[in-house]
Design an enzyme around this catalytic site. Structure first.
Site, PDB file in Angstrom:
ATOM      1  N   SER A 241      29.902  36.589  39.587  1.00  0.00           N
ATOM      2  CA  SER A 241      28.710  36.987  40.340  1.00  0.00           C
ATOM      3  C   SER A 241      27.758  37.818  39.482  1.00  0.00           C
ATOM      4  O   SER A 241      26.534  37.628  39.532  1.00  0.00           O
ATOM      5  CB  SER A 241      29.099  37.753  41.605  1.00  0.00           C
ATOM      6  OG  SER A 241      29.950  38.845  41.318  1.00  0.00           O
ATOM      7  N   HIS A 271      36.724  33.393  43.171  1.00  0.00           N
ATOM      8  CA  HIS A 271      36.102  34.688  42.895  1.00  0.00           C
ATOM      9  C   HIS A 271      36.189  35.626  44.091  1.00  0.00           C
ATOM     10  O   HIS A 271      36.870  36.649  44.039  1.00  0.00           O
ATOM     11  CB  HIS A 271      34.646  34.480  42.481  1.00  0.00           C
ATOM     12  CG  HIS A 271      33.942  35.718  42.004  1.00  0.00           C
ATOM     13  ND1 HIS A 271      34.620  36.851  41.577  1.00  0.00           N
ATOM     14  CD2 HIS A 271      32.618  36.007  41.867  1.00  0.00           C
ATOM     15  CE1 HIS A 271      33.738  37.774  41.207  1.00  0.00           C
ATOM     16  NE2 HIS A 271      32.527  37.291  41.378  1.00  0.00           N
ATOM     17  N   HIS A 317      46.071  40.820  37.245  1.00  0.00           N
ATOM     18  CA  HIS A 317      44.652  41.070  36.984  1.00  0.00           C
ATOM     19  C   HIS A 317      44.364  40.642  35.560  1.00  0.00           C
ATOM     20  O   HIS A 317      45.188  40.806  34.664  1.00  0.00           O
ATOM     21  CB  HIS A 317      44.332  42.556  37.182  1.00  0.00           C
ATOM     22  CG  HIS A 317      42.872  42.873  37.216  1.00  0.00           C
ATOM     23  ND1 HIS A 317      42.131  43.048  36.071  1.00  0.00           N
ATOM     24  CD2 HIS A 317      42.020  43.030  38.256  1.00  0.00           C
ATOM     25  CE1 HIS A 317      40.885  43.315  36.405  1.00  0.00           C
ATOM     26  NE2 HIS A 317      40.782  43.310  37.718  1.00  0.00           N
ATOM     27  N   ARG A 326      41.741  51.001  42.839  1.00  0.00           N
ATOM     28  CA  ARG A 326      41.090  50.673  44.100  1.00  0.00           C
ATOM     29  C   ARG A 326      42.131  50.347  45.173  1.00  0.00           C
ATOM     30  O   ARG A 326      41.921  50.635  46.359  1.00  0.00           O
ATOM     31  CB  ARG A 326      40.113  49.514  43.905  1.00  0.00           C
ATOM     32  CG  ARG A 326      38.980  49.823  42.926  1.00  0.00           C
ATOM     33  CD  ARG A 326      38.149  48.594  42.619  1.00  0.00           C
ATOM     34  NE  ARG A 326      38.958  47.546  42.004  1.00  0.00           N
ATOM     35  CZ  ARG A 326      38.525  46.315  41.746  1.00  0.00           C
ATOM     36  NH1 ARG A 326      37.270  45.979  42.045  1.00  0.00           N
ATOM     37  NH2 ARG A 326      39.320  45.419  41.198  1.00  0.00           N
ATOM     38  N   ASP A 372      42.543  43.336  46.034  1.00  0.00           N
ATOM     39  CA  ASP A 372      42.602  42.367  47.124  1.00  0.00           C
ATOM     40  C   ASP A 372      43.910  42.428  47.909  1.00  0.00           C
ATOM     41  O   ASP A 372      43.979  41.931  49.036  1.00  0.00           O
ATOM     42  CB  ASP A 372      42.419  40.948  46.580  1.00  0.00           C
ATOM     43  CG  ASP A 372      41.040  40.744  45.989  1.00  0.00           C
ATOM     44  OD1 ASP A 372      40.061  41.120  46.657  1.00  0.00           O
ATOM     45  OD2 ASP A 372      40.933  40.221  44.866  1.00  0.00           O
TER      46      ASP A 372
END
Length: 443
Positions: A241, A271, A317, A326, A372
């Site tokens: 993005s 994504h 990751h 996060r 996520d």
């Protein structure tokens, strides 16, 4: 000092640094690109320079040099909230400085003044079939707002000094980001609340207004929105993005055109859809057992899944080699506000078991959870159960970073991006010539 004046005060230094690097060290070699990398999506190849954020393999994302724990500690908060004002985060991204309370609130006020949506935007959305994906609506709405672009208007009428382009880009960035909560919330309402339209309230901040507009009045959910939007706001300058919006913006396409392109990339399953896939997987486990399984039951289940080479979403990751900060920040939120939630308990049980199993397999570089693995769980707890909207939440946050990258690209006068491509035959001939040369050298 307001954000425009603060940026202006930094321009000479940043432009001089960039010019010096190109002039004095233009031939410095940063990376060699291999055939594997060319055919493998240019993974890991440095192609962009941005000081907005950087992913440190051992510390996670840093916004303007500040780690996630530092950002959450240092940024100003609203009087009634436990997490930072998103306006403060935007000031940090744009200027590189931690704002004062007044500077953070000034951004929030700027957003309120600029938040009005033209009528034609929702006329476009209402004309779409009811089954239209919310990300399609989100991207279309941003494109529809392009009629408001200050830069496009000034360029059409002959803005001449390239060094001044950034000012119009900053104005477009402030205007677009101001409208995002109203836009995203009312796409949610159009899709899932019988098409009602809810206006923002002047006494609420950017994040809590979004919560209010989708009908979530719990103070905890407003804080979750503040946390979520801060954590997801940026992730370096070369993910799909961010790179898509930079590429489009490099042609002097305005902020609206560039961010719509970025959202189209974010909508891709590889994504922006990972958060909902992680939640679906957790719900599948609970359904399988009819409850939250015991530790020993879950271990057997995970061992079986790994034995079948099933993908465990939310773990691993491309850059990180530790638990994503996060993830940790959201886990701490959940432990504070929703410790008995079944899906949260299951997510943490997976976190307790899975990394060691992945390490035993020896097939992954990072066996730890990413962001996520938990963010859908928190949204689900507060009643946002429409999975296909989760990527809009992600996009609403990520445009904070995209607009900052785009604005700074114009500040630094970055040129149109035009890398070179090769044919397969040319690549084969290059390899053959190298083999001949090595043979002649006896290597």
């Amino acid at each position: 000092m307001n954000v425009k004046d603060r940026i202006r005060s930094k321009l000479p230094e940043w432009r001089e640094r960039t010019a010096r690097l190109v002039h004095d060290h233009g031939s410095f070699k940063v990376a060699d690109v291999t055939v594997e990398q060319i055919f493998g999506g240019i993974r890991g190849v440095p192609i962009q320079v941005s000081d907005i954020s950087y992913v440190d393999p051992m510390e996670g994302i840093r916004f303007r040099g500040y780690s996630i724990p530092e950002v959450l500690k240092l940024l100003p908060r609203p009087e009634t909230g436990q997490y930072p004002l998103v306006g403060g985060l935007y000031y940090l991204l744009m200027t590189g400085e931690v704002p004062t309370q007044e500077e953070a609130e000034d951004i929030e006020v700027e957003w309120k003044v600029r938040s009005n949506l033209p009528d034609h935007v929702f006329q476009v959305l209402k004309a779409m079939p009811r089954y239209t994906h919310p990300m399609t609506l989100f991207s279309q709405a941003i494109l529809a707002l392009q009629t408001e672009s200050i830069f496009a208007r000034r360029y059409y009428y002959g803005i001449h000094n390239k060094a001044d382009y950034w000012e119009a880009f900053l104005q477009d960035s402030l205007n677009l980001t101001a409208k995002l909560p109203v836009l995203a919330a009312n796409i949610y309402n159009l899709k899932y609340r019988d098409g009602i339209y809810v206006n923002p309230e002047p006494n609420r901040d950017w994040a809590s207004n979004f919560a209010h507009m989708i009908g979530k009045e719990e103070p905890d959910y407003a804080d979750l929105c503040r946390l979520f939007f801060v954590l997801h706001s940026d992730h370096e300058g070369a993910n799909v993005s961010a790179h898509a919006s930079h590429l489009v913006g490099s042609a002097l396409a305005d902020v609206y055109l560039s961010c719509s392109a970025g959202m189209n990339g974010l909508a891709g399953p590889l994504h922006g859809l990972a958060n909902q896939e992680c939640l679906r997987w957790l719900l599948k486990i609970r359904e399988h057992f009819g409850r939250v399984p015991r530790r020993d039951e879950l271990q057997v289940y995970l061992e079986s899944a790994l034995g079948k080479n099933e993908i465990i979403p939310g773990y691993g990751h491309a850059v990180l080699r530790v638990t994503d900060p996060r993830f940790t920040a959201q886990a701490e939120f959940a432990q504070r506000f929703m410790p008995e939630d079944e899906i949260f308990r299951l997510a943490m049980l997976v976190f307790d078991i899975l990394p060691s199993l992945l390490i035993q397999q020896g097939k992954v570089k990072n066996p730890y959870p990413n962001v996520d693995a938990i963010n859908g769980t928190l949204q689900y707890h507060y009643g946002v159960k429409e999975f296909d909207f989760y990527t809009v939440l992600f996009g609403l946050s990520r445009i904070l970073g995209l607009t900052t990258h785009i604005t700074w690209s114009r500040i630094l006068g970055k040129p149109i991006e035009r890398p070179k491509s090769l044919t397969t035959k040319i690549l084969e001939e290059m390899i053959d010539r190298e083999a001949v040369n090595l043979a002649k050298e006896g290597k």
